[in-house]
Design a protein around this motif. Structure first.
Motif, PDB file in Angstrom:
ATOM      1  N   ILE A 165      -5.187  -5.515 -16.426  1.00  0.00           N
ATOM      2  CA  ILE A 165      -5.677  -4.078 -16.850  1.00  0.00           C
ATOM      3  C   ILE A 165      -5.020  -3.384 -18.053  1.00  0.00           C
ATOM      4  O   ILE A 165      -5.318  -2.951 -18.766  1.00  0.00           O
ATOM      5  CB  ILE A 165      -5.054  -3.270 -15.513  1.00  0.00           C
ATOM      6  N   VAL A 185      -3.961  -0.282  -5.630  1.00  0.00           N
ATOM      7  CA  VAL A 185      -2.910  -1.088  -5.448  1.00  0.00           C
ATOM      8  C   VAL A 185      -2.914  -1.955  -6.865  1.00  0.00           C
ATOM      9  O   VAL A 185      -1.631  -1.997  -7.492  1.00  0.00           O
ATOM     10  CB  VAL A 185      -3.133  -2.175  -4.434  1.00  0.00           C
ATOM     11  N   VAL A 238      -0.593   8.499   9.697  1.00  0.00           N
ATOM     12  CA  VAL A 238      -0.587   7.501   8.818  1.00  0.00           C
ATOM     13  C   VAL A 238       0.370   6.715   9.138  1.00  0.00           C
ATOM     14  O   VAL A 238       0.450   5.374   9.120  1.00  0.00           O
ATOM     15  CB  VAL A 238      -0.459   8.100   7.306  1.00  0.00           C
ATOM     16  N   THR A 244       0.136   3.943  -6.107  1.00  0.00           N
ATOM     17  CA  THR A 244       0.635   3.868  -5.064  1.00  0.00           C
ATOM     18  C   THR A 244       1.612   4.980  -4.368  1.00  0.00           C
ATOM     19  O   THR A 244       2.415   5.587  -5.269  1.00  0.00           O
ATOM     20  CB  THR A 244       1.478   2.259  -4.548  1.00  0.00           C
ATOM     21  N   PRO A 245       1.858   5.483  -3.375  1.00  0.00           N
ATOM     22  CA  PRO A 245       1.133   5.079  -1.914  1.00  0.00           C
ATOM     23  C   PRO A 245      -0.307   5.214  -2.285  1.00  0.00           C
ATOM     24  O   PRO A 245      -0.878   6.209  -2.954  1.00  0.00           O
ATOM     25  CB  PRO A 245       1.558   6.159  -0.840  1.00  0.00           C
ATOM     26  N   VAL A 246      -1.226   4.476  -1.764  1.00  0.00           N
ATOM     27  CA  VAL A 246      -2.706   4.510  -1.911  1.00  0.00           C
ATOM     28  C   VAL A 246      -3.249   5.780  -1.462  1.00  0.00           C
ATOM     29  O   VAL A 246      -2.375   6.443  -0.737  1.00  0.00           O
ATOM     30  CB  VAL A 246      -3.382   3.362  -1.430  1.00  0.00           C
ATOM     31  N   THR A 289       2.846  -3.364 -11.749  1.00  0.00           N
ATOM     32  CA  THR A 289       1.414  -2.416 -11.746  1.00  0.00           C
ATOM     33  C   THR A 289       1.552  -1.722 -12.777  1.00  0.00           C
ATOM     34  O   THR A 289       2.635  -0.971 -13.213  1.00  0.00           O
ATOM     35  CB  THR A 289       1.055  -1.907 -10.458  1.00  0.00           C
ATOM     36  N   THR A 307      -3.961  -0.933  -9.735  1.00  0.00           N
ATOM     37  CA  THR A 307      -3.542  -0.128 -11.040  1.00  0.00           C
ATOM     38  C   THR A 307      -2.292   0.639 -10.735  1.00  0.00           C
ATOM     39  O   THR A 307      -1.572   1.470 -11.615  1.00  0.00           O
ATOM     40  CB  THR A 307      -4.576   1.237 -11.041  1.00  0.00           C
ATOM     41  N   GLY A 308      -1.452   0.385  -9.563  1.00  0.00           N
ATOM     42  CA  GLY A 308      -0.419   0.834  -9.351  1.00  0.00           C
ATOM     43  C   GLY A 308      -0.168   2.155  -8.926  1.00  0.00           C
ATOM     44  O   GLY A 308       0.832   2.966  -9.126  1.00  0.00           O
ATOM     45  N   ILE A 344       0.762  -1.194  -0.050  1.00  0.00           N
ATOM     46  CA  ILE A 344       0.000   0.020  -0.208  1.00  0.00           C
ATOM     47  C   ILE A 344       0.931   1.111  -0.037  1.00  0.00           C
ATOM     48  O   ILE A 344       0.400   2.145  -0.464  1.00  0.00           O
ATOM     49  CB  ILE A 344      -0.895   0.023   1.243  1.00  0.00           C
ATOM     50  N   THR A 345       1.954   1.216   0.613  1.00  0.00           N
ATOM     51  CA  THR A 345       2.958   2.477   0.401  1.00  0.00           C
ATOM     52  C   THR A 345       3.766   2.412  -1.063  1.00  0.00           C
ATOM     53  O   THR A 345       4.503   3.292  -1.292  1.00  0.00           O
ATOM     54  CB  THR A 345       3.917   2.532   1.537  1.00  0.00           C
ATOM     55  N   TRP A 380      -5.292   7.099   0.705  1.00  0.00           N
ATOM     56  CA  TRP A 380      -5.523   7.501   2.200  1.00  0.00           C
ATOM     57  C   TRP A 380      -4.201   7.655   2.892  1.00  0.00           C
ATOM     58  O   TRP A 380      -4.074   8.597   4.000  1.00  0.00           O
ATOM     59  CB  TRP A 380      -6.413   6.618   3.028  1.00  0.00           C
ATOM     60  N   ILE A 381      -3.030   7.403   2.002  1.00  0.00           N
ATOM     61  CA  ILE A 381      -1.709   7.649   2.595  1.00  0.00           C
ATOM     62  C   ILE A 381      -1.289   9.115   2.127  1.00  0.00           C
ATOM     63  O   ILE A 381      -0.673   9.828   2.945  1.00  0.00           O
ATOM     64  CB  ILE A 381      -0.582   6.781   2.184  1.00  0.00           C
TER      65      ILE A 381
END
Lengths: 211, 211, 211
Positions: B63, C53, A121, C58-60, B58, C55-56, A54-55, C62-63
């Motif tokens: 995709i 995640v 975070v 990232t960071p997602v 990714t 689709t790449g 996620i990071t 909410w980060i």
């Protein structure tokens, strides 16, 4: 010893400890050696994998350095041949899990801060790293996840991560002693929760209805 | 036919085969057509999605190229209209799953090597690609995951991935025949495991206690 | 108001609404306040996390912006102190879930198109964003996932995402009104499904056998 080294060794110990809890769970379910390795690996590297994904720190940590996977496999094989010596395996599992929880809460938050995320975070990343591996272990093995049991659990990871983030990022204290204190507080809280069955008040209004 | 093409066709066939096992499971649970498509897609592309996400490849493969999703949808619709012709659907599911398992173990390891990871990690990536889709299918449908049943299962994916990695990366043999041999050995082991109910000795010391 | 702002506010409302459904589920399971926050956060940001995640991106999301997590925590605390005022909590959960489902189907597809994926994949991304958070909520809480119940559910997200993708990407209509229409159609279909217990015909051939 620099903070990077401290984090590395805390993380490696945490992975080994969580891998052993996974293997103990496999022994309770009477799996074969492959099941031991599988559940131990899931538990050991699960939380860190989610944190890295996620990071966007991909390829994830255990792809960049095979030492992590070797640690998990070694822990699983070691447990396969020694678990029968442990009289009360579930108690061993709970206490080792507490140790790993306290370690990963701190290291997860530290890795988050190194990536430059905001303090809130970073605390959440620490909590995810600490709790996700054990959650996967329990879901795959059909155990009630520790995070859903009444005793204080996630809060211990939250506490360790918060102390580390507040101490280093906001108060700018030296990182190595803060990491140690955060780990000790986190483990102490979890130990008290296990020992005295500490829990928060639950939502008592009334149970759910089906309509 | 180059190795890239062989890998592509093995992978496409594996996706279709796994999608059909997902749809067969949906038929056993008497879902509607949307449930068929959903479970078939999860099963068909689940393992490769996890592989791509943890290696950082990714956006993930389906995709970048819609052919994969179309394959899953087509397999689900085809199965929806033909599953009643199959006398013993669970047996069909088990054997198709064995076919997909052997294919994905090899292709997952090959894709890992192409990304330049270490041999050990390439073997693990092959195993994850091969087992994850089926695990999601079984968890979502409340089936006991095949990976937790006593018969040899994960080891078949491990074997195929190991033969491919050792043959091509360590012994530097030509990749196309090694891929074929790895696939055949993997499938043969799984077929024997199904046919003769082969299993490893389980951990027998004693079952788990609740304390 | 530009389309980006509309998408942002739809998304923020969707996160809050889904977080409340997670907290309502936690209240039905009589968890403590930490459980409320955990389940609310999983449900609120789970779908978008998976979308980012794979689709790449990232960071997602909410980060990059702590507002999302704060929204989830706020919704959980608010629900903890007010849920006892709601007479029929499961009904509230179902209708709020319908609202979030319709919002996320459209915003997920819009974000996919912004990333330049093909129309088919954009529709799938919308559907994943809309359904994944609720699925995690139900699996973690041992509820039968809404996506596996007989009433029409996923199709509502598919409908909203499809209208948005066809309207903006293929017919090149202005995006803001199309987004609104797609949201309304999606919600209307789900509302009818709940109200009239609409469902597709299920696969009736015969149930599964164990061999």
């Amino acid at each position: 010893m620099t903070i990077t080294q401290i984090i590395y060794w805390l993380e490696l110990t945490g992975v080994a400890v969580f891998a052993v809890t996974g293997a103990l769970e496999a022994s309770r379910r009477q799996m074969d050696i492959v099941g031991f390795v599988l559940i131990a690996t899931f538990t050991g590297i699960g939380g860190g994998t989610v944190r890295d994904v996620i990071t966007g720190a991909t390829p994830v940590f255990w792809i960049r350095d095979p030492a992590w996977v070797i640690t998990c496999i070694g822990s699983a094989v070691f447990t396969y041949f020694t678990a029968h010596l442990v009289e009360r395996r579930y108690v061993a599992l709970i206490w080792l899990d507490a140790l790993g929880l306290a370690m990963f809460g701190v290291t997860g938050a530290a890795i988050g801060l190194n990536l430059g995320v905001s303090p809130l975070v970073a605390i959440i990343l620490g909590t995810i790293t600490a709790t996700f591996g054990g959650m996967v272990r329990d879901v795959v093995c059909n155990e009630i996840p520790l995070i859903l049991r009444p005793e204080i659990y996630i809060t211990c990871a939250l506490l360790g991560a918060s102390i580390y983030v507040i101490g280093t990022d906001i108060l700018s204290l030296p990182r190595a002693p803060v990491a140690l204190i955060a780990f000790l507080c986190s483990f102490a809280l979890r130990a008290s929760a296990i020992w005295f069955k500490l829990s928060f008040p639950v939502y008592r209004a009334r149970p759910g209805r089906e309509y």
